[in-house]
Write a protein that holds these residues in place. Structure first.
Motif, PDB file in Angstrom:
ATOM      1  N   ARG A   6       0.850  -1.184   0.000  1.00 21.86           N
ATOM      2  CA  ARG A   6       0.000   0.000   0.000  1.00 21.86           C
ATOM      3  C   ARG A   6       0.892   1.244   0.000  1.00 21.86           C
ATOM      4  NH1 ARG A   6      -4.959  -1.455   4.218  1.00 21.86           N
ATOM      5  NH2 ARG A   6      -5.780  -3.205   3.003  1.00 21.86           N
ATOM      6  N   GLY A   8       0.964   5.215   0.179  1.00 23.19           N
ATOM      7  CA  GLY A   8       0.060   6.226   0.710  1.00 23.19           C
ATOM      8  C   GLY A   8       0.291   7.643   0.247  1.00 23.19           C
ATOM      9  N   ASP A  15      -3.682  12.454   0.556  1.00 22.81           N
ATOM     10  CA  ASP A  15      -3.784  11.685   1.802  1.00 22.81           C
ATOM     11  C   ASP A  15      -4.648  10.458   1.520  1.00 22.81           C
ATOM     12  OD1 ASP A  15      -4.048  10.637   4.317  1.00 22.81           O
ATOM     13  OD2 ASP A  15      -4.633  12.519   5.296  1.00 22.81           O
ATOM     14  N   ASP A  17      -4.709   7.532   2.926  1.00 18.20           N
ATOM     15  CA  ASP A  17      -5.306   6.904   4.119  1.00 18.20           C
ATOM     16  C   ASP A  17      -6.662   7.524   4.435  1.00 18.20           C
ATOM     17  OD1 ASP A  17      -3.423   4.985   4.721  1.00 18.20           O
ATOM     18  OD2 ASP A  17      -2.165   6.370   5.840  1.00 18.20           O
ATOM     19  N   GLN A  18      -6.712   8.857   4.414  1.00 15.80           N
ATOM     20  CA  GLN A  18      -7.959   9.530   4.750  1.00 15.80           C
ATOM     21  C   GLN A  18      -9.017   9.300   3.681  1.00 15.80           C
ATOM     22  OE1 GLN A  18      -8.597  11.132   7.700  1.00 15.80           O
ATOM     23  NE2 GLN A  18     -10.698  11.034   6.922  1.00 15.80           N
ATOM     24  N   THR A  21     -10.367   5.876   4.154  1.00 12.86           N
ATOM     25  CA  THR A  21     -11.199   5.863   5.361  1.00 12.86           C
ATOM     26  C   THR A  21     -12.571   6.454   5.083  1.00 12.86           C
ATOM     27  OG1 THR A  21      -9.274   6.016   6.818  1.00 12.86           O
ATOM     28  CG2 THR A  21     -11.396   6.702   7.731  1.00 12.86           C
ATOM     29  N   GLU A 477     -12.088  -2.657   0.761  1.00 15.93           N
ATOM     30  CA  GLU A 477     -10.972  -1.820   1.196  1.00 15.93           C
ATOM     31  C   GLU A 477      -9.689  -2.227   0.474  1.00 15.93           C
ATOM     32  OE1 GLU A 477      -8.948  -0.213   5.363  1.00 15.93           O
ATOM     33  OE2 GLU A 477     -10.133  -2.050   5.351  1.00 15.93           O
ATOM     34  N   TRP A 481      -7.347   0.125  -2.066  1.00 15.85           N
ATOM     35  CA  TRP A 481      -5.908   0.298  -1.895  1.00 15.85           C
ATOM     36  C   TRP A 481      -5.143  -0.157  -3.142  1.00 15.85           C
ATOM     37  CZ3 TRP A 481      -3.050   3.169   1.014  1.00 15.85           C
ATOM     38  CH2 TRP A 481      -3.538   3.625   2.263  1.00 15.85           C
ATOM     39  N   THR A 485      -2.917   2.378  -5.093  1.00 16.99           N
ATOM     40  CA  THR A 485      -1.508   1.997  -5.237  1.00 16.99           C
ATOM     41  C   THR A 485      -1.107   1.999  -6.704  1.00 16.99           C
ATOM     42  OG1 THR A 485      -1.564   0.676  -3.221  1.00 16.99           O
ATOM     43  CG2 THR A 485       0.174   0.162  -4.803  1.00 16.99           C
TER      44      THR A 485
END
Length: 509
Positions: A6, A8, A15, A17-18, A21, A477, A481, A485
């Motif tokens: 992954r 990021g 961002d 990750d955010q 999420t 999820e 990713w 990626t």
């Protein structure tokens, strides 16, 4: 594995990750709804069970109160000479009076050793010449007849003390060994005279090694009582109580006996006529009925409140994330509304409420006294918003109890062949039982396995859905990713190519 790497936002500056999420929050919405549905079903299950607890309390109150004949047999009793005679009402619902003259009291048969023995309390009996054997002790029973006999084993481990314990615990006599004198005494636990035979019989006896022989005991209390040799007699015969009851001479094997639901306790002899009389303890019976009405009213109110409690559909059970963002007071206020209305309009409870009202409103057929509650001063509230609560006119109820306590008992507890002829309390208990069974079918008990009741099976189904959805979310999820990626890698390659080209153009100038 490369496919699980992954990256990021190093290349894009985003961002990631955010972003993932936030994307997963949207994906989790159906899962949150399942979790909220599960929580609501659990609240509903618990509220059903709480209703069953209240119904059980009402049923117990009925059974221990208005359903019992003894509740209507409460009497205030007066006796002219309480030192000579005791009188206690057992189950008579009518008042009683009369006279008793106590001529002689009932006495228990006795017998004791005619000479000292060499038995001591320290050594085992077999070490003192007593063989292992089975003793048989017959004694007068509560019915005034000699029983069939109780066998008592003497084992290799028995001392005189352990043997006495066995006799006292298992037979119709009490035995005592005086270790200083080496003598044994026996008294029948029940008083009275067994016509034509002894009240205590001991066997075997007469052979060396027999326990009774070693203790110098007669074979029965008659033989002991008629032995007038030195130190005799060595026992006594039992005697019946002789008395005159309302002018009629009678005998009883015990000083405690019952006539027509009234217990008499003879205490002294030759006291002349003792007068006794009773009157209904109206206040005690009234208190029993009032306690029933209060409990019934509280349950009716609780059921009605559950049926009418508002359902706030905008207030769903909180998720863990929602709770984390709120303080405890806000959570408490929210969940109070979220849990409201779990049983609103429930058909089991509404049907039970209607049936309970009908149980008490319908006349009881085949009784000799009052056929409806209104006749004894109990009506339903005129305020329809109270759901049929009971209202008691205490003066009218007291008058009904005083006039005919047995009629009040029949009104509540008559055992008929149908609902029409059953007493009101009996009908009510049947309705409570049916309602509790229906609730258990839907909500189970605290120890029930989920697959044995309806809501439990629904909860198991939701749990299965949650597990499957959580597996799906992991896949979603992972897909996000992989996509980001791949994007990062593409941007990285583009950046590398751009740098290369810039270096080439810069090198040619």
């Amino acid at each position: 594995m490369a496919s699980n790497m992954r990256i990021g936002g190093l290349a894009s500056g985003m961002d990631i990750d955010q972003i993932v999420t936030d994307l997963m929050k949207a994906e989790r919405i159906p899962l949150d709804k399942l979790t909220q549905k599960k929580q609501f079903l659990e609240w509903q299950r618990d509220d059903y069970r709480e209703m069953n607890t209240s119904l059980l309390e009402l049923d117990t109150q009925i059974f221990d109160g208005v359903f019992k004949q003894g509740s209507y047999a409460k009497k205030t009793i007066s006796v002219s000479d309480p030192a000579a005679l005791g009188v206690k009402n057992i189950n008579s619902t009518v008042d009683f009076s009369g006279t008793v003259q106590v001529d002689t009291l009932a006495k228990a048969a006795t017998m004791f050793s005619k000479a000292s023995s060499t038995i001591n309390t320290t050594d085992k009996l077999v070490a003192q010449g007593i063989t292992a054997q089975t003793l048989t002790i017959k004694a007068i029973g509560k019915d005034g007849k000699l029983d069939q006999g109780v066998p008592i084993e003497i084992t290799a481990d028995d001392t005189i003390g352990t043997l006495i314990d066995k006799i006292n615990k298992s037979t119709g006599v009490n035995a005592y060994f005086d270790e200083q004198k080496g003598t044994l005494s026996i008294i029948a636990k029940n008083t009275g005279d067994v016509a034509g035979t002894a009240e205590i019989e001991l066997s075997p006896s007469g052979n060396a090694g027999d326990f009774w022989t070693a203790m110098n005991m007669h074979s029965d209390n008659i033989a002991a009582s008629t032995d007038v040799s030195a130190g005799g007699p060595f026992g006594s015969v039992g005697a019946n109580a002789a008395l005159t009851y309302n002018g009629m001479p009678i005998e009883r094997s015990s000083n405690n006996f019952t006539i027509n639901g009234v217990e008499f306790i003879l205490k002294q002899e030759n006291t002349g006529n003792v007068n006794f009389s009773s009157s209904t303890d109206t206040d005690a019976i009234l208190d029993t009925i009032v306690k029933f009405a209060d409990k019934y009213n509280s349950v009716i109110e609780k059921v009605k409140n559950e049926l009418e409690e508002k359902r706030y559909r905008d207030f769903q059970p909180l998720t863990t994330e929602q709770k984390d963002a709120m303080n405890e007071k806000d959570i408490e206020r929210w969940e109070e509304k979220a849990r409201s209305g779990t049983l609103k309009g429930d058909t089991i409870l509404s049907g039970a409420l209607n049936k309970m009202r009908m149980d008490l409103a319908t006349a009881v057929e085949g009784v000799t006294g009052a056929t409806q509650l209104a006749e004894i001063g109990i009506t339903t509230s005129s305020n329809y918003l109270e759901g049929g609560k009971l209202v008691i006119d205490e003066d009218k109820l007291k008058a009904a109890i005083t006039a005919d306590p047995n009629g009040v008992y029949e009104l509540f507890a008559k055992d008929g062949n149908s609902s029409a002829t059953d007493g009101l309390a009996r009908r009510l208990r049947d309705t409570i039982k049916d309602t509790m069974n229906n609730i258990e079918t839907r909500a189970g008990k605290s120890y029930s396995v989920n697959n044995t009741f309806t809501l439990g099976r629904n909860l198991d189904s939701i749990d299965d859905q949650i597990v499957r959805f959580e597996d799906r979310l992991l896949q979603v999820e992972d897909r996000y990713w992989r996509q980001f990626t791949a994007m990062e890698k593409a941007i990285q390659r583009f950046n590398e190519q751009s740098m290369y080209m810039m270096q080439q153009f810069g090198g040619g100038m």
